[in-house]
Motif scaffolding. Structure first.
Motif, PDB file in Angstrom:
ATOM      1  N   LEU A  10      81.414  18.067 -32.956  1.00 28.50           N
ATOM      2  CA  LEU A  10      81.789  19.378 -33.477  1.00 28.50           C
ATOM      3  C   LEU A  10      80.686  20.396 -33.245  1.00 28.50           C
ATOM      4  O   LEU A  10      79.510  20.048 -33.167  1.00 28.50           O
ATOM      5  CB  LEU A  10      82.080  19.282 -34.978  1.00 28.50           C
ATOM      6  N   HIS A  11      81.094  21.635 -33.146  1.00 26.59           N
ATOM      7  CA  HIS A  11      80.110  22.714 -33.085  1.00 26.59           C
ATOM      8  C   HIS A  11      79.344  22.730 -34.414  1.00 26.59           C
ATOM      9  O   HIS A  11      79.934  22.476 -35.475  1.00 26.59           O
ATOM     10  CB  HIS A  11      80.788  24.056 -32.836  1.00 26.59           C
ATOM     11  N   PRO A  12      78.055  22.986 -34.372  1.00 27.02           N
ATOM     12  CA  PRO A  12      77.246  22.957 -35.599  1.00 27.02           C
ATOM     13  C   PRO A  12      77.834  23.826 -36.702  1.00 27.02           C
ATOM     14  O   PRO A  12      78.401  24.886 -36.453  1.00 27.02           O
ATOM     15  CB  PRO A  12      75.892  23.497 -35.137  1.00 27.02           C
ATOM     16  N   ASP A  13      77.689  23.329 -37.923  1.00 21.32           N
ATOM     17  CA  ASP A  13      78.092  24.045 -39.138  1.00 21.32           C
ATOM     18  C   ASP A  13      79.589  24.291 -39.250  1.00 21.32           C
ATOM     19  O   ASP A  13      80.010  25.190 -39.988  1.00 21.32           O
ATOM     20  CB  ASP A  13      77.326  25.363 -39.274  1.00 21.32           C
ATOM     21  N   THR A  14      80.416  23.515 -38.546  1.00 20.61           N
ATOM     22  CA  THR A  14      81.863  23.706 -38.646  1.00 20.61           C
ATOM     23  C   THR A  14      82.569  22.505 -39.261  1.00 20.61           C
ATOM     24  O   THR A  14      83.781  22.575 -39.503  1.00 20.61           O
ATOM     25  CB  THR A  14      82.491  23.966 -37.267  1.00 20.61           C
ATOM     26  N   TRP A  15      81.855  21.414 -39.532  1.00 15.31           N
ATOM     27  CA  TRP A  15      82.528  20.176 -39.894  1.00 15.31           C
ATOM     28  C   TRP A  15      83.307  20.281 -41.195  1.00 15.31           C
ATOM     29  O   TRP A  15      84.387  19.697 -41.328  1.00 15.31           O
ATOM     30  CB  TRP A  15      81.561  18.998 -39.916  1.00 15.31           C
ATOM     31  N   GLN A  16      82.799  21.005 -42.183  1.00 17.84           N
ATOM     32  CA  GLN A  16      83.511  21.084 -43.460  1.00 17.84           C
ATOM     33  C   GLN A  16      84.850  21.804 -43.304  1.00 17.84           C
ATOM     34  O   GLN A  16      85.875  21.356 -43.817  1.00 17.84           O
ATOM     35  CB  GLN A  16      82.652  21.763 -44.515  1.00 17.84           C
ATOM     36  N   GLU A  17      84.851  22.907 -42.599  1.00 16.93           N
ATOM     37  CA  GLU A  17      86.092  23.641 -42.376  1.00 16.93           C
ATOM     38  C   GLU A  17      87.049  22.812 -41.513  1.00 16.93           C
ATOM     39  O   GLU A  17      88.243  22.743 -41.790  1.00 16.93           O
ATOM     40  CB  GLU A  17      85.805  24.989 -41.720  1.00 16.93           C
ATOM     41  N   PHE A  18      86.518  22.182 -40.468  1.00 17.01           N
ATOM     42  CA  PHE A  18      87.338  21.337 -39.606  1.00 17.01           C
ATOM     43  C   PHE A  18      87.966  20.213 -40.419  1.00 17.01           C
ATOM     44  O   PHE A  18      89.187  19.983 -40.329  1.00 17.01           O
ATOM     45  CB  PHE A  18      86.482  20.775 -38.468  1.00 17.01           C
ATOM     46  N   ALA A  19      87.173  19.509 -41.226  1.00 20.81           N
ATOM     47  CA  ALA A  19      87.678  18.388 -42.018  1.00 20.81           C
ATOM     48  C   ALA A  19      88.767  18.851 -42.984  1.00 20.81           C
ATOM     49  O   ALA A  19      89.794  18.175 -43.140  1.00 20.81           O
ATOM     50  CB  ALA A  19      86.542  17.724 -42.775  1.00 20.81           C
ATOM     51  N   ARG A  20      88.584  19.978 -43.615  1.00 19.04           N
ATOM     52  CA  ARG A  20      89.582  20.493 -44.552  1.00 19.04           C
ATOM     53  C   ARG A  20      90.893  20.802 -43.832  1.00 19.04           C
ATOM     54  O   ARG A  20      91.971  20.409 -44.278  1.00 19.04           O
ATOM     55  CB  ARG A  20      89.058  21.748 -45.246  1.00 19.04           C
ATOM     56  N   LYS A  21      90.802  21.467 -42.707  1.00 14.95           N
ATOM     57  CA  LYS A  21      92.013  21.833 -41.973  1.00 14.95           C
ATOM     58  C   LYS A  21      92.716  20.600 -41.398  1.00 14.95           C
ATOM     59  O   LYS A  21      93.945  20.525 -41.395  1.00 14.95           O
ATOM     60  CB  LYS A  21      91.685  22.842 -40.883  1.00 14.95           C
ATOM     61  N   VAL A  22      91.957  19.643 -40.923  1.00 11.75           N
ATOM     62  CA  VAL A  22      92.564  18.406 -40.421  1.00 11.75           C
ATOM     63  C   VAL A  22      93.303  17.710 -41.556  1.00 11.75           C
ATOM     64  O   VAL A  22      94.459  17.291 -41.399  1.00 11.75           O
ATOM     65  CB  VAL A  22      91.496  17.481 -39.794  1.00 11.75           C
ATOM     66  N   ASN A  23      92.654  17.588 -42.725  1.00 13.46           N
ATOM     67  CA  ASN A  23      93.288  16.920 -43.861  1.00 13.46           C
ATOM     68  C   ASN A  23      94.560  17.637 -44.313  1.00 13.46           C
ATOM     69  O   ASN A  23      95.555  16.991 -44.637  1.00 13.46           O
ATOM     70  CB  ASN A  23      92.324  16.815 -45.037  1.00 13.46           C
ATOM     71  N   GLU A  24      94.533  18.938 -44.324  1.00 11.00           N
ATOM     72  CA  GLU A  24      95.673  19.718 -44.813  1.00 11.00           C
ATOM     73  C   GLU A  24      96.814  19.820 -43.802  1.00 11.00           C
ATOM     74  O   GLU A  24      97.981  19.815 -44.198  1.00 11.00           O
ATOM     75  CB  GLU A  24      95.222  21.132 -45.184  1.00 11.00           C
TER      76      GLU A  24
END
Length: 100
Positions: A10-24
């Motif tokens: 992942l691009h740095p500092d994006t994992w939290q947003e990515f994880a949330r969107k993937v889960n949702e």
């Protein structure tokens, strides 16, 4: 049973947003197509998102994946996963007898 190890750089500092969107948004589509999921895990040092996707249905993994990718809900996603993913490593896993 078929399983695939999926590692996303992942691009740095994006994992939290990515994880949330993937889960949702993405996980429900996967589950509706008969997949099971392990993870996700994050490798913080390298900003990698890791999960294992299992498929136990009547189709081959590739056939189930094709139907999943053709699901019309992909057009309704609020994000493009590739905006977060700098690279990916997808590996099919072969089950082995457990020694324990």
């Amino acid at each position: 049973m078929a399983a695939q190890l999926r590692i996303y750089d992942l691009h740095p500092d994006t994992w939290q947003e990515f994880a949330r969107k993937v889960n949702e948004e993405i996980v429900p589509i996967r589950l509706d197509h008969g997949f099971r999921l392990d993870g996700p895990w994050l490798v913080e040092e390298t900003c990698q998102y890791v999960w294992i996707v299992h498929y136990d249905g009547d189709l081959s993994f590739a056939e189930a994946e094709e139907l999943y990718e053709a699901d019309p809900r992909w057009a309704d996603l609020s994000f493009d996963p590739m905006d977060y993913i700098a690279g990916e490593d997808l590996r099919m896993l072969t089950p082995q007898p457990r020694p324990f």
